[in-house]
Design an enzyme around this catalytic site. Structure first.
Site, PDB file in Angstrom:
ATOM      1  N   ASP A  32      14.373  45.239   8.238  1.00 27.46           N
ATOM      2  CA  ASP A  32      13.481  46.181   8.933  1.00 27.46           C
ATOM      3  C   ASP A  32      13.174  47.380   8.029  1.00 27.46           C
ATOM      4  O   ASP A  32      12.363  48.241   8.390  1.00 27.46           O
ATOM      5  CB  ASP A  32      14.035  46.611  10.295  1.00 27.46           C
ATOM      6  N   SER A  33      13.755  47.398   6.832  1.00 25.61           N
ATOM      7  CA  SER A  33      13.344  48.383   5.819  1.00 25.61           C
ATOM      8  C   SER A  33      11.848  48.257   5.537  1.00 25.61           C
ATOM      9  O   SER A  33      11.246  49.165   4.964  1.00 25.61           O
ATOM     10  CB  SER A  33      14.145  48.175   4.522  1.00 25.61           C
ATOM     11  N   LYS A  35      19.987  39.243  11.613  1.00 23.17           N
ATOM     12  CA  LYS A  35      20.949  40.291  11.264  1.00 23.17           C
ATOM     13  C   LYS A  35      20.788  41.414  12.287  1.00 23.17           C
ATOM     14  O   LYS A  35      19.671  41.732  12.684  1.00 23.17           O
ATOM     15  CB  LYS A  35      20.697  40.826   9.856  1.00 23.17           C
ATOM     16  N   GLU A  47      26.989  48.594   4.140  1.00 21.35           N
ATOM     17  CA  GLU A  47      26.051  49.494   3.449  1.00 21.35           C
ATOM     18  C   GLU A  47      26.667  50.881   3.242  1.00 21.35           C
ATOM     19  O   GLU A  47      27.257  51.467   4.161  1.00 21.35           O
ATOM     20  CB  GLU A  47      24.754  49.636   4.264  1.00 21.35           C
ATOM     21  N   GLU A  63      22.622  45.407  13.486  1.00 20.52           N
ATOM     22  CA  GLU A  63      23.486  46.517  13.072  1.00 20.52           C
ATOM     23  C   GLU A  63      24.492  46.862  14.172  1.00 20.52           C
ATOM     24  O   GLU A  63      24.191  46.756  15.353  1.00 20.52           O
ATOM     25  CB  GLU A  63      22.631  47.756  12.757  1.00 20.52           C
ATOM     26  N   ASP A  72      15.948  40.560  10.250  1.00 20.96           N
ATOM     27  CA  ASP A  72      16.550  41.656  11.022  1.00 20.96           C
ATOM     28  C   ASP A  72      16.027  41.699  12.449  1.00 20.96           C
ATOM     29  O   ASP A  72      14.814  41.564  12.671  1.00 20.96           O
ATOM     30  CB  ASP A  72      16.178  43.005  10.386  1.00 20.96           C
TER      31      ASP A  72
HETATM   32  O1  KIV Z   1      16.511  46.412   6.255  1.00 21.18           O
HETATM   33  C1  KIV Z   1      17.050  46.128   5.176  1.00 21.18           C
HETATM   34  O2  KIV Z   1      16.406  45.949   4.139  1.00 21.18           O
HETATM   35  C2  KIV Z   1      18.503  46.018   5.166  1.00 21.18           C
HETATM   36  C3  KIV Z   1      19.170  46.066   3.832  1.00 21.18           C
HETATM   37  C4  KIV Z   1      19.217  47.465   3.364  1.00 21.18           C
HETATM   38  C5  KIV Z   1      20.510  45.435   3.872  1.00 21.18           C
HETATM   39  O3  KIV Z   1      19.114  45.961   6.186  1.00 21.18           O
END
Ligand code: KIV
Length: 275
Positions: free
Chosen positions: A49-50, A118, A187, A120, A88
Site C-alpha cells: 500500500d506504499s 499482507k 519494519e 499490519e 497488502d
Molecule cells: O507497503 C509496502 O510497500 C510495505 C513494505 C514497506 C514492506 O509494506
C-alpha cells in the site's frame, strides 16, 4: 504450451520452507511494466500500500482503497509468471472484524490471482490472522514500524529502542506466528530485536530497515531504483538512478522537438505510391 505456462510460480509453502535457508528477496511492484522487469530476479513481488505515497503522491497510506490494491495487484500478477505475488490489505479493510478481513481478502485473492495477503499488526490481529488462515487465505504479517498506524505511533521513527517496546514487538511476532502467518515483515527495528525475533519464531522474517539478521529482505523498488523523489530512508541502498535517467531522456526529447530533430525520417511514415 505457452512459454509462461512452463514457468512455475514460487508458492507460499516454498517460501515458508526457506526459514533459516537461502534468504528470501522481495521487492514492491505496482504495475505490469515494473513487475515484468523484477519477476525473473526476486522470489516475491509485494503490491504494497506504499503505492499510495509512491504512485499517487499521498502523505500516508491511509487513503489507499481496496479497489486500488485490487487494480494494481491484478496488474502485477499479469506482469509476472515466476514470483509469488503478495498484496497488502489497505487501512480499514480488515481491522473491524475477522469477517470483514475475510470478505476483503477473498476479493483480493479472487480478483487479482495473487497468492497471499499482507496485513499490519501484532497480537491484536492474531484472531483475524487465524480466521483467515483457517479459511485458506495465506497471510504475511507486518510488525514493528507499521505505517498504517502512523497516527498512533506519531511518525515513522525506528522502533524497539526501549526494553518495553522490544518486549511488545517480540510478543507481536510470536502472536502472528502462532496465529498461522507463513511469514512476517519486520519494519524499522533495531538489529538485536530483529535477530531475536528471527531466532524466536518458526516463520520467515522479512526485514525492511531491520538488519541482515532476518530470513529475507524487502525494499520499496522506487526507493532502490532512485525513482521516488521524496525522503530516502537510511536503510535504503540506491541500486540505480532511474529518475535521473528519465529526466535526462525527457530533456533530450524536448530539445529535439524544439529543434525539429525529432521525429526524423526513420520515425516517419513515407507515402507509398501505388505500383
Ligand atoms: O507497503 C509496502 O510497500 C510495505 C513494505 C514497506 C514492506 O509494506
Amino acid at each position: 504450451m505457452s512459454a509462461s505456462a512452463q514457468i512455475k510460480r514460487i508458492t507460499v509453502p516454498e517460501l515458508a520452507a526457506r526459514k533459516g535457508k537461502e534468504p528470501v528477496s522481495m521487492l514492491t511492484a505496482y504495475t505490469v511494466s515494473v513487475a515484468r522487469q523484477l519477476d525473473p530476479h526476486v522470489d516475491c513481488l509485494l503490491v504494497g500500500d506504499s503505492l499510495g505515497m509512491v504512485l499517487y503522491g499521498l502523505d500516508s497510506t491511509l487513503a489507499v482503497t481496496l479497489d486500488m490494491m485490487i487494480a494494481h495487484g491484478a496488474a502485477v500478477v499479469r506482469g509476472s509468471s515466476r514470483a509469488c505475488v503478495v498484496v497488502d490489505l489497505p487501512w480499514a479493510s480488515y481491522q473491524e472484524s475477522p469477517q470483514q478481513a475475510f470478505r476483503n481478502a477473498a476479493r483480493v485473492l479472487a480478483e487479482t490471482g495473487c497468492a497471499a495477503v499482507k496485513l499490519e499488526g501484532g497480537r491484536e490481529m492474531a484472531e483475524t490472522i487465524e480466521f483467515l488462515v483457517r479459511r485458506g487465505v495465506p497471510v504475511m504479517g507486518h510488525i514493528g514500524l507499521t505505517p498504517q498506524a502512523v497516527n498512533a505511533l506519531g511518525g515513522y521513527k525506528a522502533r524497539g529502542r526501549s526494553d518495553a517496546e522490544q518486549e511488545k514487538i517480540l510478543d507481536d511476532a510470536r502472536a502472528v506466528a502462532e496465529a498461522g502467518a507463513f511469514s512476517v515483515v519486520i519494519e524499522g527495528v533495531v538489529e538485536p530485536l530483529a535477530r531475536k525475533i528471527t531466532e524466536s519464531v518458526p516463520i520467515v522474517t522479512i526485514g525492511i530497515g531491520a538488519s541482515a539478521a532476518c530470513d529475507g529482505q524487502v525494499l520499496v523498488s522506487d526507493d532502490m531504483f532512485g525513482l521516488f523523489s521524496g525522503f530516502t530512508p537510511k536503510f535504503v541502498k540506491r541500486y540505480a538512478e532511474i529518475g535521473q535517467t528519465m529526466a535526462e531522456a525527457a530533456r533530450a526529447y524536448a530539445e529535439d522537438v524544439r529543434a525539429r530533430r525529432f521525429p526524423a525520417a526513420e520515425h516517419t511514415f513515407a507515402e507509398r505510391k501505388p505500383a
